[in-house]
Write a protein that holds these residues in place. Sequence first.
Motif, PDB file in Angstrom:
ATOM      1  N   ARG A   6      43.321  35.564  44.762  1.00  0.00           N
ATOM      2  CA  ARG A   6      43.340  36.376  43.678  1.00  0.00           C
ATOM      3  C   ARG A   6      42.079  36.973  43.463  1.00  0.00           C
ATOM      4  O   ARG A   6      42.131  38.389  42.905  1.00  0.00           O
ATOM      5  N   ARG A   7      40.862  36.246  43.747  1.00  0.00           N
ATOM      6  CA  ARG A   7      39.464  37.383  43.616  1.00  0.00           C
ATOM      7  C   ARG A   7      39.458  38.093  44.550  1.00  0.00           C
ATOM      8  O   ARG A   7      38.914  39.112  44.101  1.00  0.00           O
ATOM      9  N   LEU A   8      40.039  37.837  45.693  1.00  0.00           N
ATOM     10  CA  LEU A   8      39.869  39.243  46.707  1.00  0.00           C
ATOM     11  C   LEU A   8      41.028  40.304  46.311  1.00  0.00           C
ATOM     12  O   LEU A   8      40.395  41.368  46.424  1.00  0.00           O
ATOM     13  N   SER A   9      42.012  40.226  45.726  1.00  0.00           N
ATOM     14  CA  SER A   9      42.939  40.861  45.213  1.00  0.00           C
ATOM     15  C   SER A   9      42.132  41.940  44.195  1.00  0.00           C
ATOM     16  O   SER A   9      42.427  43.073  44.122  1.00  0.00           O
ATOM     17  N   SER A  10      41.707  40.962  43.352  1.00  0.00           N
ATOM     18  CA  SER A  10      40.854  41.782  42.115  1.00  0.00           C
ATOM     19  C   SER A  10      39.789  42.707  42.778  1.00  0.00           C
ATOM     20  O   SER A  10      39.602  43.639  42.206  1.00  0.00           O
ATOM     21  N   GLN A  11      38.846  42.065  43.766  1.00  0.00           N
ATOM     22  CA  GLN A  11      37.899  42.795  44.196  1.00  0.00           C
ATOM     23  C   GLN A  11      38.323  44.233  45.141  1.00  0.00           C
ATOM     24  O   GLN A  11      37.767  45.122  45.079  1.00  0.00           O
ATOM     25  N   SER A  12      39.360  43.777  45.729  1.00  0.00           N
ATOM     26  CA  SER A  12      39.947  44.973  46.415  1.00  0.00           C
ATOM     27  C   SER A  12      40.199  46.162  45.367  1.00  0.00           C
ATOM     28  O   SER A  12      40.278  47.329  45.724  1.00  0.00           O
ATOM     29  N   SER A  53      42.941  30.775  44.775  1.00  0.00           N
ATOM     30  CA  SER A  53      41.903  31.454  43.809  1.00  0.00           C
ATOM     31  C   SER A  53      41.331  32.631  44.566  1.00  0.00           C
ATOM     32  O   SER A  53      41.022  33.573  43.969  1.00  0.00           O
ATOM     33  N   GLU A  54      41.026  32.077  45.767  1.00  0.00           N
ATOM     34  CA  GLU A  54      40.157  33.065  46.621  1.00  0.00           C
ATOM     35  C   GLU A  54      40.970  34.357  46.764  1.00  0.00           C
ATOM     36  O   GLU A  54      40.559  35.314  46.882  1.00  0.00           O
ATOM     37  N   GLU A  76      42.545  26.352  46.136  1.00  0.00           N
ATOM     38  CA  GLU A  76      41.077  27.158  46.745  1.00  0.00           C
ATOM     39  C   GLU A  76      41.553  28.470  47.346  1.00  0.00           C
ATOM     40  O   GLU A  76      40.980  29.333  46.906  1.00  0.00           O
ATOM     41  N   LYS A  81      39.090  46.581  42.449  1.00  0.00           N
ATOM     42  CA  LYS A  81      37.929  47.323  41.800  1.00  0.00           C
ATOM     43  C   LYS A  81      37.529  48.062  42.738  1.00  0.00           C
ATOM     44  O   LYS A  81      37.116  49.346  42.452  1.00  0.00           O
TER      45      LYS A  81
END
Length: 142
Positions: A61-67, A58-59, A55, A69
Amino acid sequence: MLSRLVREHSQKQQVVRRNTEQLRKEAIQAVNEVTDSLADTLNERVSAVFKTQREIESEARRLSSQSAKYTKQTKQWLNMLEGFNSALKELGDVQNWAEVIEKDMREIAMTMEFVHKGTIEGQLVTTSSIGEPGGDASSTNN
């Protein structure tokens, strides 16, 4: 008597051996049960840790993606702001240019009005009288 003592002793040893063997089997079984219980508890905890780790990854990776963006969006905003600043500077330059032209045009209009008034009233205006210190273009040269 001796043989009877030996027999009793043998029988007691066999009973003790049976009891010892039974106790040993029970102890082994109890140790196995405790080991299995501990292993199950440990496996549950390890499983929970791995689940939490997945988890978190996963978070992350999501944070990295949003950063990424948000970084891209911030760069776009900075570019837009730079363009706005540039346009604002150009607008300031145009305004300054327009003010200079307006001032020049007023001076020309005043000069032409002054010249026109001088010729209408029948007065002769010369360029030397306009540029002389203390010279007044409205004065006549007779």
